[in-house]
Write a protein that holds these residues in place. Structure first.
Motif, PDB file in Angstrom:
ATOM      1  N   HIS A   1      38.802 -14.760 -53.949  1.00 14.11           N
ATOM      2  CA  HIS A   1      38.277 -13.603 -53.229  1.00 14.11           C
ATOM      3  C   HIS A   1      39.182 -13.392 -52.021  1.00 14.11           C
ATOM      4  O   HIS A   1      39.428 -14.305 -51.247  1.00 14.11           O
TER       5      HIS A   1
ATOM      6  N   THR B   1      41.838  -9.875 -50.166  1.00 15.75           N
ATOM      7  CA  THR B   1      42.043  -8.434 -50.034  1.00 15.75           C
ATOM      8  C   THR B   1      43.223  -8.016 -50.890  1.00 15.75           C
ATOM      9  O   THR B   1      44.236  -8.715 -50.963  1.00 15.75           O
ATOM     10  N   ASP B   2      43.080  -6.864 -51.547  1.00 15.38           N
ATOM     11  CA  ASP B   2      44.162  -6.359 -52.394  1.00 15.38           C
ATOM     12  C   ASP B   2      45.212  -5.661 -51.532  1.00 15.38           C
ATOM     13  O   ASP B   2      45.142  -5.695 -50.301  1.00 15.38           O
TER      14      ASP B   2
ATOM     15  N   THR C   1      38.293  -7.944 -52.548  1.00 12.65           N
ATOM     16  CA  THR C   1      38.369  -7.940 -54.001  1.00 12.65           C
ATOM     17  C   THR C   1      38.199  -9.341 -54.567  1.00 12.65           C
ATOM     18  O   THR C   1      38.904 -10.259 -54.145  1.00 12.65           O
TER      19      THR C   1
ATOM     20  N   ARG D   1      38.825 -11.762 -57.854  1.00  9.63           N
ATOM     21  CA  ARG D   1      39.697 -11.771 -59.033  1.00  9.63           C
ATOM     22  C   ARG D   1      39.550 -13.096 -59.758  1.00  9.63           C
ATOM     23  O   ARG D   1      39.392 -14.136 -59.142  1.00  9.63           O
TER      24      ARG D   1
ATOM     25  N   THR E   1      37.890  -3.089 -63.298  1.00  4.01           N
ATOM     26  CA  THR E   1      38.952  -2.271 -62.728  1.00  4.01           C
ATOM     27  C   THR E   1      40.277  -2.628 -63.390  1.00  4.01           C
ATOM     28  O   THR E   1      40.369  -3.601 -64.144  1.00  4.01           O
TER      29      THR E   1
END
Length: 178
Positions: A21, A23-24, A30, A32, A118
């Motif tokens: 977890h 940040t993108d 985000t 992943r 997504t």
């Protein structure tokens, strides 16, 4: 740096299956799950509170190349990463909510929710049993089936999600036929 995060990142190698977890590339929180595509590296990145150090990781499908679309910045104060076992993806589907059998008339539809599907979510990031209900004007609420009944996700019928039928569901039947 945060000692627990440093220890977790230090134990990882490229090719490991992880859940993270951070940040993108747009700065959006985000989650992943997938394979670590390259060794994690310490970077300084822009945050809302200024520049800060964190770990840059690339998470995707096995064989993918590191790219902007699968990059994730893990910061010591809010990020986390852990080595996880590989998931059996034959159980999961990345389709629209409509394909679960949900409709405005459906009642008592229960599925396993794996998170939004997504472009960068190559596999489910959670596994929560939810009850799908139509709430108003085209919105569907996916609520936890435990005592909290907390809303896990809200979306339209055309939203793409990771989902799986419940293990005890009969095969070959649509969920709303149960």
């Amino acid at each position: 740096m945060h000692t627990d995060l440093d220890t977790a990142v230090g134990a990882l190698n490229a090719g490991d299956h992880v859940h993270a977890h951070g940040t993108d590339s747009r700065g959006v929180d985000t989650p992943r799950a997938g394979y670590l595509l390259a060794a994690p590296r310490l970077e300084t990145g822009q945050r809302t509170s200024g520049r800060a150090e964190g770990w840059l990781v690339y998470i995707g499908k096995r064989g993918d190349a590191p790219a902007l679309s699968n990059r994730l910045m893990i910061s010591p104060d809010t990020g986390r990463i852990a080595h996880t076992p590989e998931q059996d993806l034959t159980l999961w589907r990345a389709t629209t909510l409509r394909e679960t059998g949900a409709s405005a008339r459906t009642t008592n539809l229960r599925i396993r929710f794996g998170g939004p599907a997504t472009r960068s979510a190559v596999e489910p990031t959670q596994d929560t049993t939810v009850c799908v209900t139509y709430n108003t004007e085209g919105w569907y609420s996916l609520d936890a089936t435990d005592d909290s009944c907390a809303q896990i996700y809200e979306c339209r019928l055309g939203a793409t999600i990771w989902w799986a039928p419940l293990p005890d569901a009969p095969t070959g039947l649509l969920p709303d036929a149960l």
